[in-house]
Design a protein around this motif. Structure first.
Motif, PDB file in Angstrom:
ATOM      1  N   TRP A   7       0.827  -1.208   0.000  1.00  0.00           N
ATOM      2  CA  TRP A   7       0.000   0.000   0.000  1.00  0.00           C
ATOM      3  C   TRP A   7       0.861   1.256   0.000  1.00  0.00           C
ATOM      4  CZ3 TRP A   7      -4.438  -0.614  -1.909  1.00  0.00           C
ATOM      5  CH2 TRP A   7      -5.154  -1.783  -1.706  1.00  0.00           C
ATOM      6  N   ALA A   9       3.808   1.485  -1.478  1.00  0.00           N
ATOM      7  CA  ALA A   9       4.298   1.594  -2.858  1.00  0.00           C
ATOM      8  C   ALA A   9       3.205   2.131  -3.780  1.00  0.00           C
ATOM      9  CB  ALA A   9       4.789   0.237  -3.349  1.00  0.00           C
ATOM     10  N   LEU A  10       1.990   1.672  -3.604  1.00  0.00           N
ATOM     11  CA  LEU A  10       0.868   2.162  -4.413  1.00  0.00           C
ATOM     12  C   LEU A  10       0.615   3.644  -4.153  1.00  0.00           C
ATOM     13  CD1 LEU A  10      -1.349   1.510  -6.447  1.00  0.00           C
ATOM     14  CD2 LEU A  10      -2.798   0.838  -4.526  1.00  0.00           C
ATOM     15  N   LEU A  12       2.824   5.862  -3.134  1.00  0.00           N
ATOM     16  CA  LEU A  12       3.923   6.609  -3.741  1.00  0.00           C
ATOM     17  C   LEU A  12       3.737   6.710  -5.250  1.00  0.00           C
ATOM     18  CD1 LEU A  12       6.582   8.075  -3.395  1.00  0.00           C
ATOM     19  CD2 LEU A  12       7.736   5.855  -3.522  1.00  0.00           C
ATOM     20  N   LEU A  13       3.288   5.637  -5.875  1.00  0.00           N
ATOM     21  CA  LEU A  13       3.004   5.662  -7.312  1.00  0.00           C
ATOM     22  C   LEU A  13       1.961   6.729  -7.639  1.00  0.00           C
ATOM     23  CD1 LEU A  13       3.168   4.316 -10.191  1.00  0.00           C
ATOM     24  CD2 LEU A  13       1.210   2.976  -9.443  1.00  0.00           C
ATOM     25  N   LEU A  14       0.895   6.798  -6.863  1.00  0.00           N
ATOM     26  CA  LEU A  14      -0.146   7.793  -7.107  1.00  0.00           C
ATOM     27  C   LEU A  14       0.376   9.216  -6.914  1.00  0.00           C
ATOM     28  CD1 LEU A  14      -3.161   6.004  -5.415  1.00  0.00           C
ATOM     29  CD2 LEU A  14      -2.755   6.312  -7.865  1.00  0.00           C
ATOM     30  N   LEU A  16       3.524  10.222  -7.348  1.00  0.00           N
ATOM     31  CA  LEU A  16       4.397  10.523  -8.491  1.00  0.00           C
ATOM     32  C   LEU A  16       3.591  10.739  -9.763  1.00  0.00           C
ATOM     33  CD1 LEU A  16       7.317   8.047  -7.776  1.00  0.00           C
ATOM     34  CD2 LEU A  16       7.298  10.528  -7.476  1.00  0.00           C
ATOM     35  N   GLU A  17       2.555   9.940  -9.971  1.00  0.00           N
ATOM     36  CA  GLU A  17       1.719  10.098 -11.162  1.00  0.00           C
ATOM     37  C   GLU A  17       0.961  11.423 -11.143  1.00  0.00           C
ATOM     38  OE1 GLU A  17       1.022   8.229 -13.957  1.00  0.00           O
ATOM     39  OE2 GLU A  17       2.663   6.876 -13.456  1.00  0.00           O
ATOM     40  N   SER A  50       9.736   0.745 -19.571  1.00  0.00           N
ATOM     41  CA  SER A  50       9.271   1.093 -18.235  1.00  0.00           C
ATOM     42  C   SER A  50       9.283  -0.131 -17.319  1.00  0.00           C
ATOM     43  CB  SER A  50       7.860   1.677 -18.322  1.00  0.00           C
ATOM     44  OG  SER A  50       7.371   1.988 -17.052  1.00  0.00           O
ATOM     45  N   GLY A  54      11.696  -0.504 -14.082  1.00  0.00           N
ATOM     46  CA  GLY A  54      11.104  -0.785 -12.779  1.00  0.00           C
ATOM     47  C   GLY A  54      11.656  -2.047 -12.142  1.00  0.00           C
ATOM     48  N   LEU A  58      13.787  -2.288  -8.703  1.00  0.00           N
ATOM     49  CA  LEU A  58      13.397  -3.202  -7.618  1.00  0.00           C
ATOM     50  C   LEU A  58      14.564  -4.110  -7.240  1.00  0.00           C
ATOM     51  CD1 LEU A  58       9.773  -4.318  -8.527  1.00  0.00           C
ATOM     52  CD2 LEU A  58      10.516  -3.107  -6.477  1.00  0.00           C
TER      53      LEU A  58
END
Length: 62
Positions: A7, A9-10, A12-14, A16-17, A50, A54, A58
């Protein structure tokens, strides 16, 4: 990996997006207009790059 890591990581992705459309909505829109003009093969290539980037990141941090 526990669920908290997933959660985080998700989230952080949001974050950054969301940075580019927040900071430069016009630039974000122009970028997507250019992406719509690309052929399927070109989009697949960028998607593959991409994914590989990624996976490399990782691997480097784990």
């Amino acid at each position: 990996m526990d669920s908290n890591t997933f959660w985080a990581a998700l989230a952080l992705l949001l974050v950054l997006e969301g940075l580019l459309p927040f900071l430069s909505p016009g630039g974000w829109r122009r970028t997507f207009q250019r992406l719509l003009e690309l052929r399927d093969g070109q989009l697949r290539f960028f998607g593959l790059c991409s994914i590989l980037l990624g996976l490399g990141l990782l691997w480097a941090v784990s």
